[in-house]
Motif scaffolding. Sequence first.
Motif, short mmCIF file in Angstrom:
data_model
loop_
_atom_site.label_atom_id
_atom_site.label_comp_id
_atom_site.label_asym_id
_atom_site.label_seq_id
_atom_site.Cartn_x
_atom_site.Cartn_y
_atom_site.Cartn_z
N GLU A 168 0.83 -1.20 0.00
CA GLU A 168 0.00 0.00 0.00
C GLU A 168 0.87 1.25 0.00
OE1 GLU A 168 -3.38 2.36 2.62
OE2 GLU A 168 -3.20 0.18 2.83
N GLY A 169 1.93 1.23 0.81
CA GLY A 169 2.85 2.36 0.81
C GLY A 169 3.50 2.55 -0.54
N GLY A 170 3.80 1.44 -1.23
CA GLY A 170 4.38 1.52 -2.56
C GLY A 170 3.42 2.10 -3.57
N GLY A 171 2.15 1.69 -3.51
CA GLY A 171 1.14 2.24 -4.42
C GLY A 171 0.94 3.73 -4.19
N TYR A 172 0.99 4.12 -2.93
CA TYR A 172 0.88 5.54 -2.59
C TYR A 172 2.09 6.31 -3.14
CZ TYR A 172 0.58 9.73 0.39
OH TYR A 172 0.51 11.01 0.86
N ALA A 173 3.29 5.74 -2.93
CA ALA A 173 4.52 6.39 -3.40
C ALA A 173 4.59 6.48 -4.91
CB ALA A 173 5.74 5.63 -2.86
N ALA A 174 3.94 5.55 -5.61
CA ALA A 174 3.91 5.59 -7.07
C ALA A 174 2.98 6.67 -7.59
CB ALA A 174 3.49 4.23 -7.61
N THR A 175 1.89 6.91 -6.88
CA THR A 175 0.87 7.85 -7.34
C THR A 175 1.21 9.29 -6.98
OG1 THR A 175 -0.75 6.07 -6.95
CG2 THR A 175 -1.62 8.26 -7.37
N ARG A 176 1.89 9.49 -5.85
CA ARG A 176 2.17 10.85 -5.39
C ARG A 176 2.97 11.70 -6.40
NH1 ARG A 176 -0.47 14.02 -2.62
NH2 ARG A 176 1.45 15.29 -2.60
N PRO A 177 4.02 11.18 -7.04
CA PRO A 177 4.75 12.04 -7.99
C PRO A 177 3.89 12.51 -9.15
CG PRO A 177 6.05 10.11 -7.42
CD PRO A 177 4.69 9.89 -6.87
N LEU A 178 2.90 11.70 -9.54
CA LEU A 178 2.00 12.09 -10.62
C LEU A 178 1.08 13.22 -10.16
CD1 LEU A 178 1.12 8.49 -11.86
CD2 LEU A 178 2.73 10.12 -12.90
N ILE A 179 0.61 13.10 -8.92
CA ILE A 179 -0.23 14.17 -8.35
C ILE A 179 0.58 15.45 -8.19
CG2 ILE A 179 -1.49 14.87 -6.28
CD1 ILE A 179 -2.28 11.90 -5.94
N GLU A 180 1.82 15.31 -7.71
CA GLU A 180 2.67 16.48 -7.50
C GLU A 180 3.02 17.15 -8.82
OE1 GLU A 180 5.87 14.75 -5.33
OE2 GLU A 180 4.69 14.56 -3.49
N ALA A 181 2.97 16.41 -9.93
CA ALA A 181 3.21 17.00 -11.25
C ALA A 181 1.95 17.64 -11.83
CB ALA A 181 3.74 15.93 -12.21
N GLY A 182 0.87 17.62 -11.03
CA GLY A 182 -0.35 18.31 -11.44
C GLY A 182 -1.38 17.45 -12.14
N HIS A 183 -1.16 16.14 -12.24
CA HIS A 183 -2.11 15.27 -12.92
C HIS A 183 -3.33 14.99 -12.04
CE1 HIS A 183 0.59 14.33 -16.28
NE2 HIS A 183 1.57 14.36 -15.38
N THR A 184 -4.50 14.99 -12.68
CA THR A 184 -5.74 14.64 -11.97
C THR A 184 -6.44 13.46 -12.63
OG1 THR A 184 -6.96 16.31 -13.25
CG2 THR A 184 -6.11 16.97 -11.08
N ARG A 185 -6.19 13.24 -13.93
CA ARG A 185 -6.75 12.04 -14.59
C ARG A 185 -5.65 10.98 -14.63
NH1 ARG A 185 -11.42 11.46 -16.30
NH2 ARG A 185 -11.00 9.94 -17.92
N ILE A 186 -5.55 10.27 -13.51
CA ILE A 186 -4.50 9.28 -13.32
C ILE A 186 -5.13 7.88 -13.37
CG2 ILE A 186 -2.67 8.44 -11.80
CD1 ILE A 186 -2.67 11.25 -10.51
N ALA A 187 -4.78 7.14 -14.38
CA ALA A 187 -5.29 5.77 -14.50
C ALA A 187 -4.40 4.80 -13.72
CB ALA A 187 -5.34 5.36 -15.97
N MET A 188 -4.95 3.62 -13.44
CA MET A 188 -4.14 2.55 -12.88
C MET A 188 -4.43 1.26 -13.63
SD MET A 188 -3.78 0.80 -9.10
CE MET A 188 -2.55 -0.51 -8.89
N ILE A 189 -3.39 0.61 -14.09
CA ILE A 189 -3.52 -0.74 -14.65
C ILE A 189 -2.97 -1.69 -13.60
CG2 ILE A 189 -2.91 -2.31 -16.51
CD1 ILE A 189 -2.50 0.09 -18.33
N ASN A 190 -3.86 -2.37 -12.92
CA ASN A 190 -3.44 -3.26 -11.83
C ASN A 190 -2.89 -4.56 -12.40
OD1 ASN A 190 -2.91 -3.90 -9.21
ND2 ASN A 190 -5.04 -3.90 -8.52
N ILE A 191 -2.15 -5.30 -11.59
CA ILE A 191 -1.40 -6.45 -12.09
C ILE A 191 -2.12 -7.78 -11.94
CG2 ILE A 191 0.86 -5.42 -11.79
CD1 ILE A 191 1.06 -6.80 -9.08
N GLN A 192 -3.38 -7.73 -11.52
CA GLN A 192 -4.11 -8.98 -11.35
C GLN A 192 -5.61 -8.72 -11.45
OE1 GLN A 192 -1.95 -9.42 -7.75
NE2 GLN A 192 -3.69 -8.96 -6.45
N PRO A 193 -6.40 -9.77 -11.64
CA PRO A 193 -7.84 -9.61 -11.77
C PRO A 193 -8.46 -8.93 -10.56
CG PRO A 193 -7.17 -11.81 -12.43
CD PRO A 193 -5.97 -11.16 -11.82
N GLU A 194 -9.60 -8.30 -10.79
CA GLU A 194 -10.27 -7.53 -9.73
C GLU A 194 -10.62 -8.41 -8.53
OE1 GLU A 194 -13.84 -4.21 -9.40
OE2 GLU A 194 -13.64 -5.46 -11.20
N ASP A 195 -10.91 -9.69 -8.76
CA ASP A 195 -11.34 -10.56 -7.66
C ASP A 195 -10.18 -11.33 -7.02
OD1 ASP A 195 -10.78 -12.20 -9.76
OD2 ASP A 195 -12.68 -13.32 -9.71
#
Length: 344
Positions: A168-195
């Motif tokens: 969870e900390g890693g996912g947060y750390a991955a997303t923060r630089p994108l937010i800090e660069a001003g992005h608001t439409r940030i997609a995520m492609i997760n590495i496994q099925p939703e279930d």
Amino acid sequence: MARKATATMKQVAERAGVSQATVSLVLNNVGGNRVNESTRQRVLDTVDELGYRTNAFAKSLRSGESGMIGFISDEVASSPFAGRLLKGAQLLAWETGNVILSVDTFNEPDLEAAAIDMMLSYRVKGVVYASMYHRVLDLPAGLDAVPTVVVNAQERSRRVASVFPDEEGGGYAATRPLIEAGHTRIAMINIQPEDSDLPAGLGRLAGYRRALAEAGIAEDPELIRYGGGIVEDGLALTLDLFDLDAPPTAIFCGNDRTAWGAYRALESRGLRVPEDCSIVGFDNHEMLAPILDPGLSTIELPYEQMARTGIQLLLSGIGQEPTSNPIECVPILRGSIADAKVHA
């Protein structure tokens, strides 16, 4: 060429002018002994001069300890990616005067049982039970007889200590630089099925969501995609995202292979990273992340630190306490992130 005869403790004692008991006290570093420093140094110099080596097997029979730590894994030792787990264990073991006895079992129950029996016969101090990928697992019953720490996984029944990536900390750390660069439409492609119930996908998604919520960015379900963590999924799902009426300006990919696929998708549309879309991956795959053009910003899985922590817990005796020990996943920033105003 004749083989050089092995020096004996008696010869060391005679050459150093001390008793065999004194040699034994020095070599075994017995605390509280009365051997003065000059005598101790003379013994050690003589040991070096004669090339004396202790009989480790005999020593283990006398003391009940072998100076060995078992390392049982599914495919870690034979995997160049997760092999850093074994490297971290070996380095700390060596620093503490121990050696690693390693076996890959390839998820074969019979081989695993044989490996455990072998390690018990060698009187290992303890066992690091490691996984090639972060999962919840059941500890083999045979390990009840020896101190054990689980590494890069979580032990289901919480009987022993587990050391694993802070996903969870890693996912947060991955997303923060994108937010800090001003992005608001940030997609995520997760590495496994939703279930899926694997900790990596669940944790990284939770970190992504926490970062968005903290920044006051509403989560858009159409910007979340699920794949199998392979290049082809990254390519197909990125193309899917760019077919939206309002495509993302940034994508957090759940691993570096998926990110590679995202790079290929953008290239196929005549677009570039990061000018047209910023990309962040996860893993810091050494054969991929630095080589992509531009270099991929990503999150490093703390393989060596997890292994070192596991060994430390084992040697301190804390490993027998059912603790959970998440290890920080550190961001490695390269050239794949651009300021959001570039897309304006």
